[in-house]
Design an enzyme around this catalytic site. Structure first.
Site, PDB file in Angstrom:
ATOM      1  N   TYR A  99      -0.851 -17.749 -29.229  1.00 28.92           N
ATOM      2  CA  TYR A  99       0.256 -17.926 -30.177  1.00 28.92           C
ATOM      3  C   TYR A  99       1.479 -18.482 -29.463  1.00 28.92           C
ATOM      4  CZ  TYR A  99       3.568 -16.733 -33.903  1.00 28.92           C
ATOM      5  OH  TYR A  99       4.525 -16.773 -34.893  1.00 28.92           O
TER       6      TYR A  99
ATOM      7  N   SER B 188       9.282 -19.603 -33.495  1.00 27.31           N
ATOM      8  CA  SER B 188       9.248 -18.164 -33.214  1.00 27.31           C
ATOM      9  C   SER B 188       9.921 -17.942 -31.878  1.00 27.31           C
ATOM     10  CB  SER B 188       7.794 -17.676 -33.154  1.00 27.31           C
ATOM     11  OG  SER B 188       7.711 -16.380 -32.597  1.00 27.31           O
TER      12      SER B 188
END
Length: 275
Positions: free
Chosen positions: A173, A160
């Site tokens: 995250y 990501s």
């Protein structure tokens, strides 16, 4: 031995017969984790269309079985395999059941919560690390012998843009995706000279049916707010297209890192929103 269900010829509606992978050894096999929805499901569809025999793995058996059935009706070779990538024993059994693996797409992952570091739940952080990092480690370790043995293997890590920056509320995250990025880069160094490529695809804002909904624990209003005013976030199909392009490059070409964002997004904190 892993067997794929195949439809019989007309006259045996709905029936299946077991055919050994050995009967189709000429076709490369791609394993896609987290294939029950979103980017994983789109990637399974796209790689099947590219001519791969696809093994769609995810925890939700019903979802991947439906996907496999859909793709088999279109004439593709697809098998569904229920799998929790954080369960090492299950991952090892999965790997033992494969006759070959040419491409591994480590897509299983996810985010939980958007609390600041001072208020983050350690259980959420642990769960995100387990699936985004340890899950990638488990499946990659288990399938590396097959990938190397193929003579032309490819490992894809879906990380990501969170693995390449920070943003408020994203601590857990971000930490997990930084871990996935570090894993991919280290593995590439360690496999130098082996017939295995390591590709990292780092998507930015992607609108899928579940990612933000899961992050906000089912709160549809908060989930929708992530994309509010953004005319065209990336879709799961956009990312699947990126994965397919990267893995179908000539064998000597390694796409080390590909960051893909919608035009409206230039960073975690700068996104053009129409009012």
């Amino acid at each position: 031995m892993l067997y794929l269900p195949r439809r019989r010829e007309a006259g045996a509606r709905g029936a299946t017969e077991a055919i050994s992978m050995e009967a189709m050894m000429g076709k490369p096999t791609a394993v896609v984790t987290g294939a029950s929805s979103g980017i994983g499901a789109a990637t399974a569809r796209r790689l099947a269309a590219e001519g791969y025999r696809v093994v769609a793995a995810a925890r939700r058996a019903g979802r991947i079985e439906a996907l496999a059935g859909e793709l088999r009706r279109e004439g593709h070779d697809v098998v569904a395999w229920p799998l929790d990538v954080t369960d090492r024993a299950a991952v090892d059994a999965f790997a033992a059941g494969l006759d070959r693996c040419d491409v591994l797409v480590n897509n299983a992952g996810g985010a939980l919560g958007l609390e600041p570091v001072a208020e983050g739940d350690p259980a959420d952080w642990r769960a995100m690390y387990e699936v985004n990092v340890i899950g990638v480690l488990n499946v990659t370790q288990a399938l590396l012998p097959a990938l190397t043995g193929s003579g032309d293997g490819t490992v894809v890590v879906l990380s990501s843009t969170a693995g390449h920056g920070t943003y408020e509320g994203g601590g857990g995250y971000v930490a997990a995706k930084h871990g996935a990025h570090a894993l991919a880069g280290t593995l590439r160094l360690e496999l130098c000279g082996e017939p295995v490529r390591v590709i990292e695809i780092a998507p930015g804002m992607v609108r899928t049916e579940e990612f933000s909904l899961t992050r906000f624990r089912g709160d549809e209003e908060k989930a929708a707010g992530v994309y509010e005013g953004v005319a065209e976030p990336l879709t799961a199909e956009d990312v699947a297209d990126t994965v397919a392009w990267a893995v179908t490059r000539p064998s000597h070409v390694n796409v080390d890192l590909l960051v893909v964002r919608p035009r409206a997004q230039v960073s975690h904190t700068k996104v053009h929103r129409e009012r």
